[in-house]
Design an enzyme around this catalytic site. Structure first.
Site, short mmCIF file in Angstrom:
data_model
loop_
_atom_site.label_atom_id
_atom_site.label_comp_id
_atom_site.label_asym_id
_atom_site.label_seq_id
_atom_site.Cartn_x
_atom_site.Cartn_y
_atom_site.Cartn_z
N PHE A 89 -71.07 84.31 -57.25
CA PHE A 89 -72.01 85.20 -57.88
C PHE A 89 -71.52 85.73 -59.13
CE2 PHE A 89 -72.18 85.46 -53.28
CZ PHE A 89 -73.29 84.89 -53.02
N GLY A 90 -71.80 87.14 -59.57
CA GLY A 90 -71.54 87.55 -60.91
C GLY A 90 -70.12 87.35 -61.48
N SER A 91 -69.65 87.11 -62.54
CA SER A 91 -68.23 86.72 -62.68
C SER A 91 -68.23 86.59 -64.30
CB SER A 91 -67.78 85.75 -62.15
OG SER A 91 -68.52 84.49 -62.14
N ARG A 92 -66.67 86.31 -64.82
CA ARG A 92 -66.38 86.08 -65.98
C ARG A 92 -65.30 85.11 -66.20
NH1 ARG A 92 -64.66 91.16 -69.67
NH2 ARG A 92 -62.97 90.16 -71.04
N LEU B 276 -71.05 85.19 -66.84
CA LEU B 276 -71.88 84.69 -66.24
C LEU B 276 -72.58 85.62 -65.12
CD1 LEU B 276 -69.07 82.96 -66.31
CD2 LEU B 276 -70.00 81.49 -64.50
#
Length: 235
Positions: A194-197, A107
């Site tokens: 925020f940015g992640s997986r 993401l």
């Protein structure tokens, strides 16, 4: 005039996605900052309000319509399939340590950041594990980063594991389900700021419906067809 206002309000409700409750403190803080900046200079206040709107957009929670099938697993998140490989599920879930297909979805900060239940069923286990904050698109992020894992037994008897993984910027994972909860495919169960997986572990014999590089829509994109044989031992 009243009818025009009502029409405009209805149009706004239909086109502007709702916001996840976890985003409210951030948006309120951004609005307070914008008001303070506006007292200093109107241009600064305008930038502040733009920042508040961007924050609200980040925490959006759009409605999704899952497939009308109970033999598939849908994407738990919006993003891009960054990796498909055989891997052992997180040990803290107590699952069979045999490798199974893992689909990793990355993401970016521009994607919807709520996570969706991949299939209807019951939550068997929820396990949080602190860790590092490596870039979420690295292979080793699944093993080394902060994560929250959920083991789900579907209504058809399959075991699915879905794992929220913090990224380089993310520092907070929100999980809204507990052991014993009954959940439904496509419902929101968590959020990563925020940015992640997000990793999805599939049962043996599943037939993949996605490939690396494909974009997914959380709660709607079919990731795999689940096997007809579901003789998995209960944990």
């Amino acid at each position: 005039m009243r009818g025009t206002v009502q029409h405009a309000a209805q149009l706004a409700r239909e086109t502007i996605p709702p916001m996840h409750p976890a985003g409210r403190p951030f948006v309120l803080g951004a609005l307070a900052g914008a008001l303070a900046l506006r007292k200093l200079a109107r241009p600064l206040g305008t930038l502040g309000f733009i920042g508040a709107a961007a924050t609200a957009w980040f925490f959006r929670e759009p409605k999704r319509v899952p497939p009308a099938r109970d033999d598939v697993a849908v994407a738990p998140a919006d993003g891009v399939v960054s990796l498909i490989e055989e891997a052992v599920p997180p040990p803290e879930l107590g699952m069979d340590p045999q490798p199974r297909t893992r689909v990793s979805i990355f993401l970016s900060v521009f994607d919807v950041h709520v996570q969706r239940v991949p299939a209807s069923g019951r939550v068997q286990r929820v396990a949080y594990r602190p860790g590092k904050f490596l870039s979420a698109d690295l292979d080793k992020a699944s093993e080394e980063n902060e994560r929250n894992s959920v083991l789900l037994r579907t209504t058809s008897g399959h075991e699915l594991a879905v794992v929220q993984i913090a990224g380089l910027v993310a520092r907070r994972i929100v999980c809204q389900v507990s052991e014993g909860d009954t959940v439904h495919v496509g419902q929101t169960y968590g959020l990563i700021r925020f940015g992640s997986r997000v990793d999805l572990y599939l049962p043996a014999g599943s037939t993949l419906s996605v490939r690396v590089g494909q974009r997914t829509i959380g709660g709607e994109t079919t990731v795999a067809e689940l096997p007809a044989d579901h003789q998995e031992s209960s944990k």
